[in-house]
Design a protein around this motif. Structure first.
Motif, mmCIF file in Angstrom:
data_model
loop_
_atom_site.group_PDB
_atom_site.id
_atom_site.type_symbol
_atom_site.label_atom_id
_atom_site.label_comp_id
_atom_site.label_asym_id
_atom_site.label_seq_id
_atom_site.Cartn_x
_atom_site.Cartn_y
_atom_site.Cartn_z
ATOM 1 N N THR A 58 0.877 -1.263 -0.091
ATOM 2 C CA THR A 58 -0.118 0.105 0.000
ATOM 3 C C THR A 58 0.999 1.124 0.188
ATOM 4 O O THR A 58 1.971 1.283 0.407
ATOM 5 C CB THR A 58 -0.920 0.124 1.174
ATOM 6 N N SER A 60 0.981 4.973 1.581
ATOM 7 C CA SER A 60 0.557 5.948 2.396
ATOM 8 C C SER A 60 1.288 7.342 2.339
ATOM 9 O O SER A 60 2.282 7.364 1.987
ATOM 10 C CB SER A 60 0.981 5.482 3.747
ATOM 11 N N TRP A 61 0.344 8.463 2.864
ATOM 12 C CA TRP A 61 1.085 9.766 3.302
ATOM 13 C C TRP A 61 1.229 10.111 4.717
ATOM 14 O O TRP A 61 0.152 9.700 5.465
ATOM 15 C CB TRP A 61 0.176 10.809 2.596
ATOM 16 N N ILE A 62 2.287 10.416 4.964
ATOM 17 C CA ILE A 62 2.631 10.535 6.340
ATOM 18 C C ILE A 62 3.366 12.160 6.833
ATOM 19 O O ILE A 62 4.129 12.542 5.744
ATOM 20 C CB ILE A 62 3.896 9.475 7.016
ATOM 21 N N ILE A 69 -0.157 9.454 10.273
ATOM 22 C CA ILE A 69 -0.715 8.734 8.947
ATOM 23 C C ILE A 69 -1.890 9.496 8.495
ATOM 24 O O ILE A 69 -2.956 9.336 9.247
ATOM 25 C CB ILE A 69 -0.801 7.376 9.429
ATOM 26 N N THR A 71 -3.184 9.132 4.900
ATOM 27 C CA THR A 71 -3.899 8.417 4.026
ATOM 28 C C THR A 71 -3.025 6.928 4.138
ATOM 29 O O THR A 71 -1.892 6.692 4.225
ATOM 30 C CB THR A 71 -4.004 9.066 2.754
ATOM 31 N N VAL A 72 -3.774 5.924 3.911
ATOM 32 C CA VAL A 72 -3.454 4.578 3.773
ATOM 33 C C VAL A 72 -4.091 4.001 2.474
ATOM 34 O O VAL A 72 -5.660 3.900 2.577
ATOM 35 C CB VAL A 72 -3.459 3.586 4.850
ATOM 36 N N THR A 76 -8.401 7.662 4.108
ATOM 37 C CA THR A 76 -7.966 8.955 4.807
ATOM 38 C C THR A 76 -8.159 8.833 6.210
ATOM 39 O O THR A 76 -9.318 8.171 6.690
ATOM 40 C CB THR A 76 -8.801 10.099 4.522
ATOM 41 N N TYR A 77 -7.211 8.835 7.213
ATOM 42 C CA TYR A 77 -6.976 8.344 8.109
ATOM 43 C C TYR A 77 -6.863 9.846 9.252
ATOM 44 O O TYR A 77 -5.873 9.888 10.147
ATOM 45 C CB TYR A 77 -5.994 7.531 8.827
ATOM 46 N N TRP A 94 -0.405 8.893 -6.832
ATOM 47 C CA TRP A 94 -1.050 8.983 -5.597
ATOM 48 C C TRP A 94 -0.946 10.234 -5.047
ATOM 49 O O TRP A 94 0.192 10.838 -4.602
ATOM 50 C CB TRP A 94 -0.581 7.990 -4.465
ATOM 51 N N CYS A 111 5.562 10.140 1.318
ATOM 52 C CA CYS A 111 4.689 9.022 0.706
ATOM 53 C C CYS A 111 5.519 7.615 0.629
ATOM 54 O O CYS A 111 6.664 7.848 0.373
ATOM 55 C CB CYS A 111 4.604 9.566 -1.049
ATOM 56 N N SER A 114 4.598 0.371 1.586
ATOM 57 C CA SER A 114 4.821 -0.819 2.708
ATOM 58 C C SER A 114 5.524 -1.888 2.194
ATOM 59 O O SER A 114 5.199 -2.808 2.362
ATOM 60 C CB SER A 114 3.387 -1.076 2.986
#
Length: 256
Positions: A58, A60-62, A69, A71-72, A76-77, A94, A111, A114
């Motif tokens: 996956t 993710s944006w951190i 975190i 987005t995964v 959106t988280y 992305w 970005c 994983s």
């Protein structure tokens, strides 16, 4: 795969821990350490182009400053609804969107893929505040019956504002029925023109562009008399000239 680490006390010399082999075919096309600059109130788009992502991997944006975190994958988280991620299957991009960007959104974003171990690229977001500036100082003096032009210069804009409003006190004059008042906009500037000014035209004028800090000026309509502020300015100039003359005389005497 389990990694065996020897006991350092049993080694006769220095040892190095082997760098884990990254088990992925994915690769980034987005350059690392890119910089995105936007102005306050606009939308920032942070791109992340990564190819050959496996089904079990996956993107993710951190946010790096607090390791939040955002987005995964497509989810959106974050409780901040201004953050949103979009994915383009055609370009494998992305993109993290930050709507209505504010100065506190500035910083480094990662970005991350994983993989094992994880891999990623960093983007620095700069958020600048656009400002307006009216030339001629905070006070303007104009003779009654003459014309005046107030020029509002737009600074630190990353994109042209959608509007520039002019206010006389609390009243917007852009679309005023008074045909003596006109507003002319060009790239980077807005001009307020008033012909045949009257006493009623005196007061505070504000230039308010979209997504920018406004600027104001006080317009004083005079009828031949010299305003006190202008008298003080003239007196200051006279004092300055006398001081310079005195200094020049002293220098000449010392040189004799």
């Amino acid at each position: 795969m389990r990694t065996w680490t020897p006991d350092p006390h049993l080694l006769l010399g220095e040892f190095e821990v082997e760098t884990p082999v990254r088990d992925t075919n994915a690769y980034f096309m987005t350059d690392n350490n890119t910089v995105v600059t936007v102005q306050v109130g606009t939308t920032a788009a942070l791109r992340c182009q990564v190819f050959d992502v496996a089904e079990h991997e996956t993107v993710s944006w951190i946010r790096r400053r607090d390791h939040h975190i955002i987005t995964v994958g497509a989810n959106t988280y974050s409780n901040d609804e201004r953050f949103q991620v979009t994915f383009s299957e055609k370009t494998q991009d992305w993109t993290l969107h930050v709507r209505y960007a504010q100065t506190h959104d500035a910083g480094i974003y990662e970005c991350q893929l994983s993989a094992h171990p994880p891999m990623g690229v960093f983007t620095t977001l700069n958020v600048i505040e656009a400002v307006a500036e009216i030339g001629g100082g905070p006070e303007r003096y104009v003779q009654i019956g003459s014309s005046v032009q107030l020029t509002c210069t737009l600074k630190h804009f990353t994109e042209p504002p959608t509007y520039v409003f002019w206010f006389h006190a609390e009243h917007m004059v852009n679309y005023d029925s008074n045909n003596r008042i006109t507003v002319v906009n060009s790239v980077g500037e807005s001009e307020l023109r008033i012909s045949q000014v009257t006493k009623a035209d005196s007061g505070n004028y504000t230039c308010q562009p979209a997504n920018a800090r406004p600027a104001s000026v006080s317009l004083h309509i005079i009828t031949g008399e010299t305003p006190a502020a202008m008298q003080r300015a003239s007196a200051t100039e006279v004092q300055y000239r006398l001081s310079m003359a005195l200094i020049s005389s002293l220098v000449a005497l010392i040189a004799l």
